[in-house]
Design a protein around this motif. Sequence first.
Motif, short mmCIF file in Angstrom:
data_model
loop_
_atom_site.label_atom_id
_atom_site.label_comp_id
_atom_site.label_asym_id
_atom_site.label_seq_id
_atom_site.Cartn_x
_atom_site.Cartn_y
_atom_site.Cartn_z
N UNK A 121 0.83 -1.21 0.00
CA UNK A 121 0.00 0.00 0.00
C UNK A 121 0.86 1.26 0.00
N UNK A 122 2.03 1.21 0.63
CA UNK A 122 2.95 2.35 0.57
C UNK A 122 3.43 2.60 -0.85
N UNK A 123 3.79 1.53 -1.54
CA UNK A 123 4.21 1.68 -2.94
C UNK A 123 3.06 2.17 -3.80
N UNK A 124 1.86 1.67 -3.54
CA UNK A 124 0.69 2.11 -4.29
C UNK A 124 0.39 3.59 -4.07
N UNK A 125 0.46 4.02 -2.81
CA UNK A 125 0.20 5.43 -2.51
C UNK A 125 1.27 6.32 -3.14
N UNK A 126 2.52 5.89 -3.07
CA UNK A 126 3.60 6.67 -3.68
C UNK A 126 3.44 6.73 -5.20
N UNK A 127 3.08 5.61 -5.81
CA UNK A 127 2.88 5.59 -7.26
C UNK A 127 1.72 6.50 -7.65
N UNK A 128 0.64 6.46 -6.89
CA UNK A 128 -0.50 7.32 -7.16
C UNK A 128 -0.12 8.79 -7.04
N UNK A 129 0.60 9.14 -5.97
CA UNK A 129 1.00 10.52 -5.75
C UNK A 129 1.94 11.01 -6.86
#
Length: 92
Positions: free
Chosen positions: A40-48
């Motif tokens: 989820x951290x990687x997903x949030x960073x990718x989204x941002x």
Amino acid sequence: MRGRVQDARRRKIIGSAIVILLTMPFVAMQFTREVTWTASDFGAAAFLLALCALTYELFVRRIANRRTRGITITGLLGGLLVIWADGAVGVF
């Protein structure tokens, strides 16, 4: 035609930068316990990062004045860094 080539080159550079930025914590996780990112951290960073890249593309296309574009993009990057720092360690 030249504008399309420049647009494609800019998109490749931005995409490569996003991949490199997301690879850095992944590599760091292999060498230290200090960095512990979940999916989820990687997903949030990718989204941002993707949201920032799309906003950058919008600014580059819509703002003709180079000075105004530079100021706007600097503000965009500043906002990205503030959100990133707050998400990482809760600075604010």
